[in-house]
Design an enzyme around this catalytic site. Structure first.
Site, short mmCIF file in Angstrom:
data_model
loop_
_atom_site.label_atom_id
_atom_site.label_comp_id
_atom_site.label_asym_id
_atom_site.label_seq_id
_atom_site.Cartn_x
_atom_site.Cartn_y
_atom_site.Cartn_z
N ASP A 28 0.55 -1.41 -0.03
CA ASP A 28 0.72 -0.08 -0.23
C ASP A 28 1.11 1.80 0.18
OD1 ASP A 28 -1.57 -2.04 0.78
OD2 ASP A 28 -2.41 -0.91 2.26
N GLU B 232 -10.61 -2.15 3.94
CA GLU B 232 -9.20 -1.93 4.80
C GLU B 232 -8.85 -0.82 3.97
OE1 GLU B 232 -6.94 -5.78 4.46
OE2 GLU B 232 -6.84 -4.87 2.56
C1 FRU Z 1 -3.49 -4.26 2.40
C2 FRU Z 1 -3.23 -4.36 3.54
C3 FRU Z 1 -3.41 -2.87 5.39
C4 FRU Z 1 -2.58 -3.32 6.08
C5 FRU Z 1 -1.20 -3.33 5.24
C6 FRU Z 1 0.12 -4.57 5.63
O1 FRU Z 1 -3.28 -3.90 1.61
O2 FRU Z 1 -3.34 -5.39 4.01
O3 FRU Z 1 -5.40 -2.91 5.39
O4 FRU Z 1 -2.69 -2.39 6.83
O5 FRU Z 1 -1.98 -4.19 4.46
O6 FRU Z 1 0.52 -4.34 5.26
#
Ligand code: FRU
Length: 525
Positions: free
Chosen positions: A56, A238
């Site tokens: 992300d 998320e």
């Molecule tokens: C989304 C996610 C988020 C989390 C991160 C962990 O892709 O799962 O929810 O904070 O990646 O790397």
């Protein structure tokens, strides 16, 4: 003897100078460091980390002439691991300078996704009004607590920087927002709410989002929640976002809530939904509880928007992670894994009483066009297959605009085919019968790394009398913007060699191509 010592000293000087030069070039993106960023499938005008794993985009904030991009990062491997925040800055959203890792995991946990803001009024007391702190708000994910079966292993922490994001201090009383007993409690996005003169924080809480408020970014009060009875619920919610946008660029303002979700996306795996409604600093009310998808491709996830873009600019700028949890950890790249999408500007339109969030590639991308390579094809009626003479344009590093006069076309379907000498192809098309756009990567090359990669992505769309397709192709990705971003599809492919043919194919009738324009794009590294 003295002469030789001089000579040796001179040689050492030259060698170390050119070494410094090369690493500076790498930092600043000079083209002469040509071995740099040229591995197979390496994006040439998208952001990707030099090495290691990335997911992300995080902490996107604009400050003092720089767009900051932090990202979920594991430097020691090309698969996901203990999460850090990698860091890069750009003056133009296009050329990036890599900076040292901003946040390392610590005894409280891994550093999961989150956001960053400029604390202009120094509400935290971390800096001063003259030198406002940059504050990052992120999720601490504690693996030990998770493994021991506890459910409260995600809590929110903050860190600040007083030197334009170059160095970061974690707040000593972290975490600042404690888990209320929810299994997935993460990805805080913070905004300053003018009306209430408060910070607001939106974060995902398993199957909904929760909203909090604060006067100082340290003490948080619960305000409300949204979503348990709205939208798509094929997976965990998320990386949310919440921001105002003018309707049709006019006077009325609505609020857009972005909610990423994995799995359960429109074509499987990860996807990004949004809602449009009203927000008063306490509660979000959706105009419709139905899900809208920001992108129908399979490879745009966890996208959120930049904070603190200057008012004079006024754009709402978005960036997504160009992958999908269905196969992100196994895509066939060696040194690094994953890239971001091109930066996009989000705009809000109301069409027949329904709200639509459009995504347009940012205008800064225009500077990459290699004008000398540009080819414009004149209006032509096409029936069956037509191969376009794209001369020596690299079809794996180009931009393509295609205008169609559908009112004067009779075809059942239209298809754009990118092909190479090994018989591999990516097909992009529209079916008049099913009223759907599609991206077909079933014959796109290397797919054996995952049985969830191949397939055709579909997107519902009713085309009008005219339609425009705007495409960006970069090494192993294609981004398709239909009618100025009313529909977007982002998809990866891994062909064994570059494409060398571009064909247009109409079936069940003919198609009037009003204009096709193709241009090579310069690399940014
Ligand atoms: C989304 C996610 C988020 C989390 C991160 C962990 O892709 O799962 O929810 O904070 O990646 O790397």
């Amino acid at each position: 003897m003295k002469k030789y010592i001089y000579l040796i000293a001179l040689l050492i000087g030259i060698v170390s100078l050119s070494y410094t030069n090369l690493s500076n070039k790498k930092q600043s993106g000079d083209k002469s460091a040509s071995a740099y960023y040229s591995e197979q499938y390496r994006p040439q005008f998208h952001f990707s980390p030099q090495k290691g794993w990335m997911n992300d985009p995080n902490g996107m904030v604009y400050y003092a002439g720089e767009y900051h991009l932090f990202y979920q990062y594991y430097p020691d491997s090309t698969v996901w691991g203990p999460m850090h925040w990698g860091h890069a800055v750009s003056k133009d959203l296009i050329h990036w300078e890599h900076l040292p890792i901003a946040l390392y995991p610590d005894s409280i946990g891994y550093i999961f996704s989150g956001s960053a803001v400029v604390d202009w009024k120094n509400t935290t007391g971390f800096g001063s009004v003259e030198n406002p702190p940059l504050v990052a708000i992120f999720t601490y994910h504690n693996m030990d607590r998770e493994k021991s079966g506890k459910i409260d292993y995600e809590n929110q922490g903050i860190a600040y920087s007083l030197d334009k994001g170059r160095t970061w201090n974690k707040y000593q009383n972290n975490p600042v927002l404690h888990n209320p007993g929810v299994k997935d409690f993460r990805d805080p996005k913070v905004l300053w709410h003018e009306g209430t003169q408060k910070w607001n924080l939106i974060l995902s809480a398993h199957d909904r989002v929760k909203i909090y408020s604060s006067g100082n970014l340290k003490d948080w009060q619960p305000e409300s929640e949204f979503g348990s009875d709205a939208g798509a619920h094929g997976g965990v919610w998320e990386c949310p976002d919440l921001f105002p946008l003018k309707v049709n660029a006019g006077g009325q303002t609505k609020w857009v809530m972005i909610v990423n979700m994995n799995p359960g996306g429109p074509n499987g795996g990860s996807g990004t939904q949004y809602f449009v409604g009203d927000y008063d600093g306490h509660e979000f009310t959706a105009a419709s509880k139905e899900t809208s998808w920001l992108d129908y491709g399979r490879d745009n996830y966890a996208g959120v928007t930049w904070s603190d873009v200057p008012k004079e600019d006024g754009r709402r700028l978005f960036l997504g992670w160009m992958s999908n949890w269905n196969y992100a950890t196994v895509v066939p790249t060696d040194v690094w894994r994953s890239a971001m999408t091109v930066p996009r500007e989000l705009k809000l339109e109301e069409i027949d009483g329904k709200f639509l969030v459009k995504s347009e590639p940012v205008h800064e991308l225009n500077q990459l066009q290699d004008q000398a390579s540009k080819i414009t094809f004149a209006e032509e009626q096409i029936s069956g297959e037509k191969k376009l003479d794209t001369k020596d344009i690299n079809l794996n590093q180009c931009e393509l605009v295609l205008n169609l006069e559908t009112g004067k076309s009779t075809a059942d379907s239209l298809c754009l085919i990118l092909e190479n000498g090994s018989g591999e192809a990516v097909k992009i098309g529209y079916s008049n019968k099913s009223k759907q756009f599609f991206v077909d990567r079933t014959k796109s090359g290397n797919m054996n790394f995952s049985d969830r990669f191949s397939g055709i992505d579909y997107a519902p769309y009713s085309i009008g009398k005219q339609v425009q397709l705007h495409l960006f192709i970069d090494a192993a990705s294609i981004e398709i913007f239909v009618d100025e971003g009313k529909l977007v599809m982002t998809d990866l492919f891994f062909s064994s060699e570059n494409f060398n043919a571009l064909k247009i194919f109409s079936s069940g009738g003919d198609v009037l191509l009003q204009k096709v324009e193709i241009v090579g794009l310069k690399r940014i590294w």
